[in-house]
Design a protein around this motif. Structure first.
Motif, PDB file in Angstrom:
ATOM      1  N   ARG A  78       0.852  -1.199   0.000  1.00 27.90           N
ATOM      2  CA  ARG A  78       0.000   0.000   0.000  1.00 27.90           C
ATOM      3  C   ARG A  78       0.882   1.241   0.000  1.00 27.90           C
ATOM      4  O   ARG A  78       0.606   2.227  -0.638  1.00 27.90           O
ATOM      5  N   ARG A  79       1.964   1.188   0.788  1.00 21.32           N
ATOM      6  CA  ARG A  79       2.909   2.306   0.766  1.00 21.32           C
ATOM      7  C   ARG A  79       4.301   1.830   1.122  1.00 21.32           C
ATOM      8  O   ARG A  79       4.464   0.894   1.914  1.00 21.32           O
ATOM      9  N   HIS A 118       3.433   9.958   7.488  1.00 17.86           N
ATOM     10  CA  HIS A 118       3.548  10.012   6.023  1.00 17.86           C
ATOM     11  C   HIS A 118       4.977   9.614   5.640  1.00 17.86           C
ATOM     12  O   HIS A 118       5.309   8.464   5.801  1.00 17.86           O
ATOM     13  N   MET A 122       2.986   6.353  -1.664  1.00 21.93           N
ATOM     14  CA  MET A 122       1.757   5.553  -1.755  1.00 21.93           C
ATOM     15  C   MET A 122       1.804   4.795  -3.085  1.00 21.93           C
ATOM     16  O   MET A 122       2.115   5.385  -4.126  1.00 21.93           O
ATOM     17  N   LYS A 124      -0.796   2.662  -4.869  1.00 16.27           N
ATOM     18  CA  LYS A 124      -2.148   2.075  -4.923  1.00 16.27           C
ATOM     19  C   LYS A 124      -2.255   1.198  -6.170  1.00 16.27           C
ATOM     20  O   LYS A 124      -2.282   1.687  -7.291  1.00 16.27           O
ATOM     21  N   THR A 132     -10.196   3.912   1.518  1.00 18.52           N
ATOM     22  CA  THR A 132      -9.839   4.583   2.773  1.00 18.52           C
ATOM     23  C   THR A 132     -10.992   5.510   3.147  1.00 18.52           C
ATOM     24  O   THR A 132     -11.372   6.370   2.347  1.00 18.52           O
ATOM     25  N   HIS A 135     -11.220  10.697   6.976  1.00 20.82           N
ATOM     26  CA  HIS A 135     -10.490  10.867   8.249  1.00 20.82           C
ATOM     27  C   HIS A 135      -9.657  12.144   8.226  1.00 20.82           C
ATOM     28  O   HIS A 135      -9.366  12.694   7.168  1.00 20.82           O
ATOM     29  N   ASP A 137      -5.904  13.316   9.357  1.00 21.96           N
ATOM     30  CA  ASP A 137      -4.636  12.639   9.665  1.00 21.96           C
ATOM     31  C   ASP A 137      -4.247  12.802  11.126  1.00 21.96           C
ATOM     32  O   ASP A 137      -3.590  11.940  11.706  1.00 21.96           O
ATOM     33  N   TRP A 152       1.205  16.196  -1.105  1.00 24.69           N
ATOM     34  CA  TRP A 152       0.879  14.950  -1.822  1.00 24.69           C
ATOM     35  C   TRP A 152       1.307  15.182  -3.267  1.00 24.69           C
ATOM     36  O   TRP A 152       0.697  15.979  -3.984  1.00 24.69           O
ATOM     37  N   LEU A 165      -7.357  11.237  -4.155  1.00 25.73           N
ATOM     38  CA  LEU A 165      -7.891  11.733  -2.891  1.00 25.73           C
ATOM     39  C   LEU A 165      -9.154  12.542  -3.157  1.00 25.73           C
ATOM     40  O   LEU A 165      -9.284  13.190  -4.197  1.00 25.73           O
ATOM     41  N   HIS A 220     -10.229  13.685   4.445  1.00 27.84           N
ATOM     42  CA  HIS A 220     -10.016  13.166   3.101  1.00 27.84           C
ATOM     43  C   HIS A 220     -10.282  11.667   3.087  1.00 27.84           C
ATOM     44  O   HIS A 220     -10.298  11.017   4.143  1.00 27.84           O
ATOM     45  N   ALA A 222     -10.396   8.092  -0.039  1.00 32.73           N
ATOM     46  CA  ALA A 222     -10.074   7.660  -1.409  1.00 32.73           C
ATOM     47  C   ALA A 222     -10.642   6.265  -1.619  1.00 32.73           C
ATOM     48  O   ALA A 222     -10.725   5.477  -0.670  1.00 32.73           O
TER      49      ALA A 222
HETATM   50  O1  LIG Z   1      -4.841   6.836  -0.983  1.00 27.64           O
HETATM   51  C1  LIG Z   1      -5.575   6.537  -0.047  1.00 27.64           C
HETATM   52  O2  LIG Z   1      -6.236   5.524  -0.046  1.00 27.64           O
HETATM   53  C2  LIG Z   1      -5.681   7.488   1.121  1.00 27.64           C
HETATM   54  C3  LIG Z   1      -4.443   7.613   1.916  1.00 27.64           C
HETATM   55  C4  LIG Z   1      -4.630   8.527   3.082  1.00 27.64           C
HETATM   56  O3  LIG Z   1      -5.638   9.139   3.238  1.00 27.64           O
HETATM   57  C5  LIG Z   1      -3.583   8.730   4.058  1.00 27.64           C
HETATM   58  O4  LIG Z   1      -2.520   8.117   3.940  1.00 27.64           O
HETATM   59  O5  LIG Z   1      -3.810   9.523   5.002  1.00 27.64           O
END
Ligand SMILES: O=C(O)CCC(=O)C(=O)O
Length: 260
Positions: A78-79, A118, A122, A124, A132, A135, A137, A152, A165, A220, A222
């Protein structure tokens, strides 16, 4: 692609006003092409080698994610965490006047980059990515105040189809009351009182080199990636010198970069 935006190292007065009002602002084509190419190469290198500190989709159990690391697609990244340690390109980039000058406008003269949050790329991926929820952060972060700014950076196109996003404009001005959130501190989409806010959702579609600046309290979300290509974005957070992490918290666990 021309690098016109890098000629200016600051936001216009109107851009700053919009950021303060909406909690986000997109600076188009801010990142020069050679930076993008290098960051894409590092991402590809570390993704294919499954290298370094990686967060897998399966670990978060978000909707759409593989059920476990052993399930089909279970090793979908995921990241890539700790981007800053993966190549010098990242620390060089965040010190560039076209980024740092803008961060100083939003945060003041002394900008610090925490490495505990962070600090990632990312990744995806098409088949096994996840949704996601909405929320802020700051929900699990512990600083003196919630006044942090994220960047970003789109390494490729970001659209609704590949899970760009989405933001709730203006939602950065306060922390949401607990009763409007679920146990994991996502905004509850089933509550009638959250519907007016949810209706304000805006997608933030980006082109390669665009930078979304957003307040760490701006809600935000996604969706998963429904395209056939991996979406790659570099994400960092920044604070002012006088907004330190609270001692003993997870936010204070790693060193930070003092940028100016
Ligand atoms: O790309 C996503 O699914 C959202 C990631 C995200 O909101 C975050 O890492 O805070």
């Amino acid at each position: 692609m021309s690098d016109a935006a890098t000629e200016s190292v600051t936001f216009s007065k109107d851009d700053v006003i919009r950021f303060l009002r909406d909690g986000f602002f997109v600076a188009r084509r801010l990142i020069p092409r050679d930076y993008l190419e290098t960051m894409k190469r590092i991402t590809q290198r570390d993704l294919s080698a499954d290298q370094g500190d990686i967060e897998y989709e399966a670990e978060l159990h978000y909707p759409g994610a593989p059920s476990s690391l052993d399930a089909e697609g279970g090793r979908t990244a995921r990241r890539l965490r700790q981007a800053i340690s993966r190549d010098p390109v990242f620390s060089r980039l965040v010190k560039e006047p076209f980024l740092l000058g803008r961060l100083q406008q939003l945060l003041g003269p002394h900008v610090v980059m925490p490495l505990a949050h962070h600090n990632c790329i990312m990744t995806k991926q098409p088949r096994f990515s996840s949704d996601t929820g909405w929320h802020q952060d700051t929900r699990y972060w512990s600083f003196l105040t919630g006044e942090l700014v994220n960047i970003w950076i789109a390494l490729g196109p970001e659209t609704m189809q590949n899970g760009c996003l989405q933001v709730l404009p203006g939602s950065h001005t306060s922390a949401a009351p607990k009763e409007r959130l679920d146990q994991a501190l996502f905004l509850r989409t089933d509550l009638a009182e959250n519907q007016p806010l949810l209706k304000t959702a805006q997608p933030v579609e980006l082109q390669p080199g665009d930078v979304l600046f957003f307040h760490a309290r701006c809600f935000h979300a996604a969706t998963r990636n429904l395209s056939s290509e991996t979406k790659q974005s570099v994400v960092f957070t920044f604070r002012s010198l006088d907004n330190p992490p609270l001692p003993g918290s997870r936010s204070a666990e790693l060193p930070e970069l003092l940028l100016s």
